[in-house]
Scaffold this motif. Sequence first.
Motif, PDB file in Angstrom:
ATOM      1  N   LEU A  56       0.745  -1.104  -0.121  1.00  0.00           N
ATOM      2  CA  LEU A  56      -0.059   0.054   0.109  1.00  0.00           C
ATOM      3  C   LEU A  56       0.765   1.328  -0.018  1.00  0.00           C
ATOM      4  O   LEU A  56       1.499   1.704   1.067  1.00  0.00           O
ATOM      5  N   ASP A  57       0.733   1.955  -1.034  1.00  0.00           N
ATOM      6  CA  ASP A  57       1.341   3.305  -1.300  1.00  0.00           C
ATOM      7  C   ASP A  57       0.739   4.235  -0.258  1.00  0.00           C
ATOM      8  O   ASP A  57      -0.575   4.391  -0.150  1.00  0.00           O
ATOM      9  N   VAL A  58       1.566   5.233   0.624  1.00  0.00           N
ATOM     10  CA  VAL A  58       0.726   6.095   1.340  1.00  0.00           C
ATOM     11  C   VAL A  58       0.272   7.109   0.629  1.00  0.00           C
ATOM     12  O   VAL A  58      -0.759   8.056   1.191  1.00  0.00           O
ATOM     13  N   ASN A  59       0.939   7.618  -0.553  1.00  0.00           N
ATOM     14  CA  ASN A  59       0.101   8.765  -1.189  1.00  0.00           C
ATOM     15  C   ASN A  59      -0.762   8.433  -2.221  1.00  0.00           C
ATOM     16  O   ASN A  59      -0.101   8.131  -3.614  1.00  0.00           O
ATOM     17  N   LEU A  60      -1.985   8.224  -1.960  1.00  0.00           N
ATOM     18  CA  LEU A  60      -2.859   7.735  -2.896  1.00  0.00           C
ATOM     19  C   LEU A  60      -3.758   9.307  -3.518  1.00  0.00           C
ATOM     20  O   LEU A  60      -3.799  10.119  -2.583  1.00  0.00           O
ATOM     21  N   SER A  90       6.533   3.829   0.530  1.00  0.00           N
ATOM     22  CA  SER A  90       6.384   5.459   0.316  1.00  0.00           C
ATOM     23  C   SER A  90       7.725   5.684  -0.035  1.00  0.00           C
ATOM     24  O   SER A  90       8.752   5.056   0.057  1.00  0.00           O
ATOM     25  N   THR A  91       8.201   6.777  -0.755  1.00  0.00           N
ATOM     26  CA  THR A  91       9.380   7.156  -1.210  1.00  0.00           C
ATOM     27  C   THR A  91      10.314   7.711  -0.090  1.00  0.00           C
ATOM     28  O   THR A  91      11.317   7.383  -0.111  1.00  0.00           O
ATOM     29  N   PRO A 116       8.900  10.317   9.857  1.00  0.00           N
ATOM     30  CA  PRO A 116       8.370   9.746  10.997  1.00  0.00           C
ATOM     31  C   PRO A 116       7.204   9.564  11.399  1.00  0.00           C
ATOM     32  O   PRO A 116       6.690   8.507  11.708  1.00  0.00           O
ATOM     33  N   SER A 117       6.551  10.734  11.332  1.00  0.00           N
ATOM     34  CA  SER A 117       5.070  10.799  11.748  1.00  0.00           C
ATOM     35  C   SER A 117       4.270  10.037  11.029  1.00  0.00           C
ATOM     36  O   SER A 117       3.185   9.365  11.626  1.00  0.00           O
ATOM     37  N   ILE A 118       4.317   9.931   9.512  1.00  0.00           N
ATOM     38  CA  ILE A 118       3.357   8.979   8.733  1.00  0.00           C
ATOM     39  C   ILE A 118       3.564   7.501   9.146  1.00  0.00           C
ATOM     40  O   ILE A 118       2.864   6.747   9.386  1.00  0.00           O
ATOM     41  N   ILE A 119       4.943   7.269   9.152  1.00  0.00           N
ATOM     42  CA  ILE A 119       5.198   5.722   9.599  1.00  0.00           C
ATOM     43  C   ILE A 119       4.728   5.429  10.977  1.00  0.00           C
ATOM     44  O   ILE A 119       4.066   4.260  11.137  1.00  0.00           O
ATOM     45  N   TYR A 123       6.773  -2.113   6.517  1.00  0.00           N
ATOM     46  CA  TYR A 123       6.956  -0.941   5.769  1.00  0.00           C
ATOM     47  C   TYR A 123       8.365  -0.823   5.211  1.00  0.00           C
ATOM     48  O   TYR A 123       9.186  -1.008   5.701  1.00  0.00           O
ATOM     49  N   LEU A 124       8.166  -0.277   3.855  1.00  0.00           N
ATOM     50  CA  LEU A 124       9.217  -0.255   3.059  1.00  0.00           C
ATOM     51  C   LEU A 124       9.481   1.043   2.356  1.00  0.00           C
ATOM     52  O   LEU A 124       8.504   1.585   2.068  1.00  0.00           O
TER      53      LEU A 124
END
Lengths: 211, 211
Positions: free
Chosen positions: A57-61, A86-87, A91-94, A105-106
């Motif tokens: 799952l990409d975080v930026n959809l 994600s690219t 930190p906050s998003i992860i 998470y990669l």
Amino acid sequence: MQHKPIQILIVDDHPMVIEGLKTLLGDDDRVAVKCHFMNGTDTLSFLEKDTVDVILLDVNLPDINGVEMVPKILNIRANIGIIGLSTYSEPSIINQMIKNGVKGYLLKNATADELVNAISHVHQGNFYFGSEVQKILVDSVAQEGNELPKLTRREKHVLTLIADGKTTNNIAEELFISPLTVETHRRNLMQKLEVSNAASLIKVAVEKKLI
Amino acid sequence: MQHKPIQILIVDDHPMVIEGLKTLLGDDDRVAVKCHFMNGTDTLSFLEKDTVDVILLDVNLPDINGVEMVPKILNIRANIGIIGLSTYSEPSIINQMIKNGVKGYLLKNATADELVNAISHVHQGNFYFGSEVQKILVDSVAQEGNELPKLTRREKHVLTLIADGKTTNNIAEELFISPLTVETHRRNLMQKLEVSNAASLIKVAVEKKLI
DNA sequence: ACCAATATACCGGAAAACCAGTAGAAAAAA
DNA sequence: TTTTTTCTACTGGTTTTCCGGTATATTGGT
């Protein structure tokens, strides 16, 4: 005996990433890319009818935020393993992704090996995080206690007005309250953020993404 | 008669993007991916010996900044067409890339069609920018004149100290100059950034990435 | 050697911010 | 309903910033 390949769903709005993932995973017969979607809505409606083992799952959809996607997915299919992609490593998003229930998470500079590793770990119910991501996790543990102080609604409002260069009197007029009250808010803000003037107040507010 | 395929070099540190690009471009026989590199140094040393027609250049490389790569490449091979690639559309980066001589710029959500289009346009010596990128270019033209004012070294230094919450006197001590001088710097800063107090000074400084 | 830009420094006064307290309503949470 | 938090407001005083100017070394580039 050969196991059944792990069914993968890719969610990413970048065609070149989708193709890249398919190619990287295509060489390995332990996994099988079942399908892909380029937005959150399609993904969710697919999951209403069908399922897979692991989602990349990409975080930026374009439509639904990746962070919000996670609980929505788990709400439909609780036993799907989700790996965030994600690219950049924010930190906050992860942290939010992990709180919401991703199992891995990669970053997008992951190699094919890492990718397959992550998928098989997650499929077996374990966690898997790329090395850069692990570093971030360690950092955020180290900073435990340094949580950002909670600002009240009013304080946030006043904060933005201060950032706009408004004076105490300006703000008081705008909010129909006494300048003295505004000053109290400003002082409370400075105390909470541990600074001693408006300039650094704005700086730390930006740093902590409160503005 | 069939033209010779356009020779492509891919520079990107994300394996999945490299594979994706190869796959997307592999279907089309007007182009041929000659090779790829995952950092700037290898790319430059390759170009010393060999050449290609068009380079797809990621802006976020591990060693050399993509923006700095462009002149280095053109210095070695002036007639290579360079197409910038990035995930997000940051106006300042795109503008700098164009100034440095890229002929095209795409976001990584580009489709195979866009990709091939961009490549063939650029190979013919024309420009090609993705739609989101064009929007940014229009915006930056619209804002012409709103260029960020140049701050002197001293001013930048004072600016960061103000952001750190230091008072005029603190700063004066730290720099071994008169408080009056520091104040002059602060006032010049506020004038240049068109604000009327230190708080918004910091805000616009952050916005304009001067801090 | 010269010109522009930069860094330095000053005066006086007005405005705003900052500090250390206190404290009563109103709203939200328990 | 009680308790806690938030929002409100005040006194009185100190410090700092902000504004209008002016002005002289120093430095960098041509």
